[in-house]
Design an enzyme around this catalytic site. Structure first.
Site, PDB file in Angstrom:
ATOM      1  N   TYR A   1       0.739  -0.965   0.044  1.00 57.02           N
ATOM      2  CA  TYR A   1      -0.358   0.532   0.144  1.00 57.02           C
ATOM      3  C   TYR A   1       0.965   1.015   0.071  1.00 57.02           C
ATOM      4  CZ  TYR A   1      -5.086   2.050   0.240  1.00 57.02           C
ATOM      5  OH  TYR A   1      -5.660   2.614   1.071  1.00 57.02           O
ATOM      6  N   SER A  34       1.301  -7.969   1.383  1.00 54.72           N
ATOM      7  CA  SER A  34       0.406  -6.343   2.090  1.00 54.72           C
ATOM      8  C   SER A  34      -0.785  -6.898   1.034  1.00 54.72           C
ATOM      9  CB  SER A  34       0.809  -5.562   2.384  1.00 54.72           C
ATOM     10  OG  SER A  34       0.574  -5.094   3.043  1.00 54.72           O
ATOM     11  N   GLN A  35      -0.841  -5.635   0.403  1.00 58.24           N
ATOM     12  CA  GLN A  35      -1.706  -4.707  -0.389  1.00 58.24           C
ATOM     13  C   GLN A  35      -1.574  -5.751  -1.903  1.00 58.24           C
ATOM     14  OE1 GLN A  35      -3.117  -0.919  -2.625  1.00 58.24           O
ATOM     15  NE2 GLN A  35      -0.922  -1.387  -3.307  1.00 58.24           N
ATOM     16  N   ASP A  56       0.790 -10.404  13.487  1.00 56.93           N
ATOM     17  CA  ASP A  56       1.076  -9.244  12.645  1.00 56.93           C
ATOM     18  C   ASP A  56      -0.363  -7.920  12.965  1.00 56.93           C
ATOM     19  OD1 ASP A  56       0.938  -7.605  10.325  1.00 56.93           O
ATOM     20  OD2 ASP A  56       0.240  -8.640   8.887  1.00 56.93           O
ATOM     21  N   HIS A  58       4.022  -8.485  10.052  1.00 54.18           N
ATOM     22  CA  HIS A  58       3.879  -7.434   8.835  1.00 54.18           C
ATOM     23  C   HIS A  58       5.692  -7.187   9.081  1.00 54.18           C
ATOM     24  CE1 HIS A  58       0.391  -6.450   6.384  1.00 54.18           C
ATOM     25  NE2 HIS A  58       1.585  -5.421   5.720  1.00 54.18           N
TER      26      HIS A  58
END
Length: 318
Positions: A90, A182-183, A272, A301
């Site tokens: 992101y 992630s994204q 996370d 993360h």
């Protein structure tokens, strides 16, 4: 304790809604993509290596936006080989050339797309009502037409990127992998769902899933903070709460997960704090294709040891 937690996660199927016309929504979107010309422009990059040819690749996405990707192919490959689409986190972009060149040195052709309006070179031409502050999940949420949601066209860009990759003469269209964190993990799931010819998907701690559950948790310290900010500034009495979460259901990857046909290696960390593991398992548990769960119990993360090595090995086995 960790095993008890994992057992519970493996039973979780999400609480965010799935719109009644979800399938029709994406069928209409894919029809629009099918009408999009599969044309692209290659511009040689300043960065080159003895083993990899590096290019800026541009194509026109749905809605007229100019989308950019890094495209790297083996310089000396004979015959067709695997292709790999990489998707970024992101707010970021497609990153450096180095890791793409490393794949190309092993005979893998790579394309790494920049998401519209984020940290790379892709355009975002959407014009929407309401706030655009804080993030892309809520971009277009105040429009009556859910086709105006930011991630609708972003997800279509993923499928278009893979179609372009498959069209390259040195790429075996039956050996396509997608990967991101992630994204990028969310986009990996969405891409494999919307372009079911993808043979291997490796999503890592994916974002963009089970929005209502994320909101119920401590979203102001997670990647989902923009949902809380949206309600705080745009709907403080939550009069539109049901409508908002229903609309977000169109771009919730848990609702796309059962469309995947290729093999999935799903990677997550149970510690996370950014993308809560419970939201990720709403996706994993809905995948019907062949799948493997890779759990880093004490990791969140962050960098996950040996994962990059595993990704390379899996793509080479296609």
């Amino acid at each position: 304790m960790a095993n008890d937690k994992l057992d519970e996660l493996l039973k979780y199927t999400g609480i965010s809604p799935r719109p009644l016309d979800f399938d029709a929504y994406w069928a209409r979107a894919l029809s629009e993509l099918d009408a999009q010309p599969l044309k692209f422009q290659l511009v040689p990059a300043d960065f080159q290596t003895p083993l990899a040819e590096c290019y800026h690749l541009y194509f026109t996405g749905v809605g007229g936006a100019r989308v950019h990707a890094k495209y790297v192919r083996p310089r000396h490959r004979e015959g067709k080989g695997p292709g790999l689409a990489l998707f970024h986190g992101y707010h970021g972009g497609s990153g450096d050339w180095f890791d793409k060149a490393a794949y190309a040195a092993h005979g893998i052709t790579v394309i790494a797309m920049d998401c519209r309006g984020q940290g790379g070179l892709s355009e975002d031409r959407s014009v929407v009502k309401g706030t655009t502050l804080k993030g892309h999940i809520i971009r277009g949420i105040d429009e009556e037409d859910p086709d105006q949601l930011y991630y609708r066209n972003c997800f279509l860009d993923l499928a278009q990127t893979v179609r372009i990759l498959k069209s390259m003469e040195q790429v075996d269209a039956d050996k396509i992998a997608v990967h991101g964190c992630s994204q990028g993990g969310a986009l990996t799931v969405a891409c494999a769902a919307l372009e079911p010819s993808v043979k291997l998907a490796i999503p890592v701690y994916p974002f963009l899933c089970d929005y209502k559950k994320a909101w119920e948790l401590d979203v102001t310290s997670s990647a989902y903070e923009e949902i809380a900010y949206y309600f705080r500034f745009m709907d403080p009495l939550h009069t539109r709460e049901a409508e908002v979460f229903d609309k977000l259901g169109y771009i919730d990857i848990q609702n796309l997960a059962d469309r995947i046909r290729g093999r999935v290696i799903f990677v997550t960390g149970l510690a996370d704090p950014i993308c809560p593991p419970v939201t990720q398992f709403a996706v994993y548990n809905k995948i019907r294709a062949e799948k493997e769960l890779v759990v880093y119990h004490e990791y969140g993360h962050e960098y996950l040891p040996n994962l990059s090595d595993r990704v390379l090995q899996e793509v080479l086995k296609l």
